[in-house]
Design a protein around this motif. Structure first.
Motif, short mmCIF file in Angstrom:
data_model
loop_
_atom_site.label_atom_id
_atom_site.label_comp_id
_atom_site.label_asym_id
_atom_site.label_seq_id
_atom_site.Cartn_x
_atom_site.Cartn_y
_atom_site.Cartn_z
N GLU A 79 0.83 -1.20 0.00
CA GLU A 79 0.00 0.00 0.00
C GLU A 79 0.87 1.26 0.00
OE1 GLU A 79 -4.01 -1.41 2.39
OE2 GLU A 79 -2.17 -1.09 3.54
N ASN B 242 2.18 1.91 -3.43
CA ASN B 242 1.16 2.42 -4.37
C ASN B 242 0.84 3.89 -4.15
OD1 ASN B 242 0.82 -0.03 -5.70
ND2 ASN B 242 -0.74 -0.74 -4.24
N GLU B 243 1.02 4.38 -2.93
CA GLU B 243 0.58 5.76 -2.66
C GLU B 243 1.70 6.77 -2.46
OE1 GLU B 243 -0.59 6.28 1.92
OE2 GLU B 243 -1.77 4.69 0.96
N ASN C 12 4.92 9.15 -3.02
CA ASN C 12 5.58 9.88 -4.10
C ASN C 12 6.97 10.28 -3.60
OD1 ASN C 12 3.45 10.00 -6.10
ND2 ASN C 12 2.38 11.39 -4.71
N ASN D 166 6.71 13.20 -0.72
CA ASN D 166 6.26 12.82 0.62
C ASN D 166 7.43 12.69 1.59
OD1 ASN D 166 3.95 10.63 -1.01
ND2 ASN D 166 3.47 12.61 -0.10
N TYR E 96 5.39 9.46 6.52
CA TYR E 96 5.42 8.01 6.70
C TYR E 96 6.52 7.66 7.70
CZ TYR E 96 2.52 7.77 2.49
OH TYR E 96 1.51 7.91 1.57
N THR F 177 1.65 7.93 9.02
CA THR F 177 1.25 6.56 8.68
C THR F 177 2.44 5.64 8.92
OG1 THR F 177 -0.31 7.33 6.99
CG2 THR F 177 0.47 5.05 6.83
#
Length: 472
Positions: free
Chosen positions: A368, A371-372, A374, A378, A419, A444
């Motif tokens: 996940e 996939n999200e 960048n 980010n 993240y 996250t």
């Protein structure tokens, strides 16, 4: 004669149990002494001496409780000044245990009272040394911990250690066995091997600090280079080992007090207690008591508690898996955290059934994340050690080791998302719990950490930009 190394992996610590002709000696015992008492009874031997290689910084020894239970005297090397009754040996003094002897070698440098205990077998032959933190397998003891007590610089202590090693240890026969107090994972050295037993000859050949023709200046430079700051709890553990401490049985009995759900919040608020949740990170992420900190019992639990909580006097209330309460209290006591007020009766499930407020951590899988995210846009924070980060990391990630979270957390912008990951999820969940306890909700956490991320297509690199700073 029999020698047994009792190695505790979560502390990377080795205690030693030696018997000969009905008598025994124990070197650097752990805090909980009942296993030693059971062993002495089973072997039908009398404990004659308790040897302490030095005032330990990374754990609380069981010397006082063991001496009280058996009547055996505690023996330290020259210059030690404990605040309780003990034998302060002279350099070269010998102690008889059955048909063998333990000879005290004063080897200052790691600390000034540090001693190496040389075992002489039944024939008087030099058989083994118990080197404490003076000599490790692949390393030597760090010389910066005792600076204040010794009124010396780390360079002066390193010079003292250089001569201790060369004058007292390297002159022993090559076949003499080396039994150190610690192995890889301990913060008492920087380059320790995973091996926990060696010989003098092998260490002369492989240990960088015992290199032939090494000058004092070279030794000082190499031994002091790259030392990380010691964990904050080290000084408090030294004080406990030197001054005395609460009986382990008293600490255990208090920690085993079951606190009902109805009383839990009031006790936590009134005492200012930290709520320490020791469940697995994957379980914690799905639900926990708000403001609690997760440090899993199945990882490097005690060292991380010591490094992150720091003050051993901090009141603590535990949330554990059922039947892990005693093990948790025991491990905390090993590093001096004695102010344990009890544990949540029935664990987290009881809290949940009572309809109490629950918090969660926003956690996603590595796929996940792939996939999200960048890369370059980010913010990604890697809480592994700097050496792990340098070996390989997610491209454009920031290196912010967990050990320094109390320093770098002030740089986090609570409005900018980021993240968070470590190697496998253990350390990043500790960081996540600390962040949320301090009001941060803008991150996250990555399940499985870098081990899982490495299997995805996310760009990775071993390039480290020294000028890169966190500015989220």
């Amino acid at each position: 004669m029999k020698i047994e190394q009792i190695y505790t992996g979560c502390l990377a610590q080795g205690a030693y149990y030696i018997t000969s002709n009905g008598e025994a000696a124990i070197i650097d015992p752990l805090r909980e002494v009942q296993p030693y008492l059971d062993r002495l009874e089973r072997d039908n031997v009398k404990l004659k001496y308790i040897f302490e290689t030095h005032f330990h910084a990374d754990f609380v020894s069981g010397h006082l409780d063991l001496s009280k239970a058996t009547g055996a005297p505690i023996v330290y090397g020259p210059t030690a000044q404990p605040e309780f009754e003990a034998v302060i040996a002279t350099d070269g003094q010998e102690f008889q245990i059955g048909t063998i002897k333990i000879k005290v070698l004063h080897t200052p440098g790691h600390t000034m009272e540090s001693a190496t205990f040389l075992l002489l077998d039944e024939k008087g032959k030099e058989y083994a040394i118990f080197s404490g933190d003076t000599l490790f397998i692949g390393d030597v003891g760090r010389p910066d911990l005792a600076q204040k007590a010794a009124h010396m610089t780390q360079e002066q202590l390193a010079a003292t250690l250089y001569h201790s090693l060369r004058d007292k240890i390297m002159t022993l026969p090559d076949e003499v066995i080396v039994y150190p107090a610690h192995g890889a994972g301990s913060a008492c050295g920087k380059n320790m091997s995973k091996e926990t037993v060696s010989t003098i000859g092998n260490q002369k050949a492989t240990n960088y600090a015992l290199r032939a023709n090494m000058t004092e200046a070279e030794f000082i430079k190499e031994v002091t280079d790259g030392l990380l700051p010691p964990p904050a709890y080290f000084g408090m553990n030294v004080a406990m080992n030197k001054q005395g401490y609460e009986s382990f049985e008293n600490v255990l009995n208090q920690g085993m007090v079951a606190i009902p759900v109805a009383d839990f919040e009031a006790i936590a608020d009134e005492s200012g207690a930290l709520i320490l949740d020791t469940r697995k990170n994957a379980v914690f992420a799905k639900g926990f008591i708000p403001q609690s900190i997760n440090i899993g019992i199945e990882g490097d639990f005690a060292p991380w508690v010591g490094a992150l909580i720091a003050d051993v006097r901090q009141p603590i209330i535990l949330v554990t898996e059922i039947d892990q309460e005693e093990e948790t209290v025991t491990r905390l006591s090993r590093v001096g955290f004695d102010n344990i007020l009890g544990h949540l009766d029935g664990g987290f499930e009881a809290w949940k059934k009572a309809g109490k407020e629950i918090d969660t951590v926003h956690r996603i899988t590595a796929d996940e994340f792939a996939n999200e995210v960048n890369i370059g846009e980010n913010t990604i924070i890697d809480v592994r050690k700097e050496s792990e980060y340098a070996a390989e990391h997610v491209e454009d990630a920031y290196s912010k080791p967990l050990a320094y979270i109390n320093d770098w957390i002030k740089d986090i912008n609570p409005k900018e998302p980021f993240y968070l990951h470590c190697a496998g999820g253990y350390r990043s969940m500790i960081a996540a719990s600390i962040l949320q306890a301090r009001g941060f909700r803008n991150f996250t956490e990555i399940e499985g950490g870098f081990n899982a991320i490495a299997k995805t297509s996310i760009p990775k690199t071993d390039f480290v930009c020294q000028s890169k700073t966190l500015n989220t």
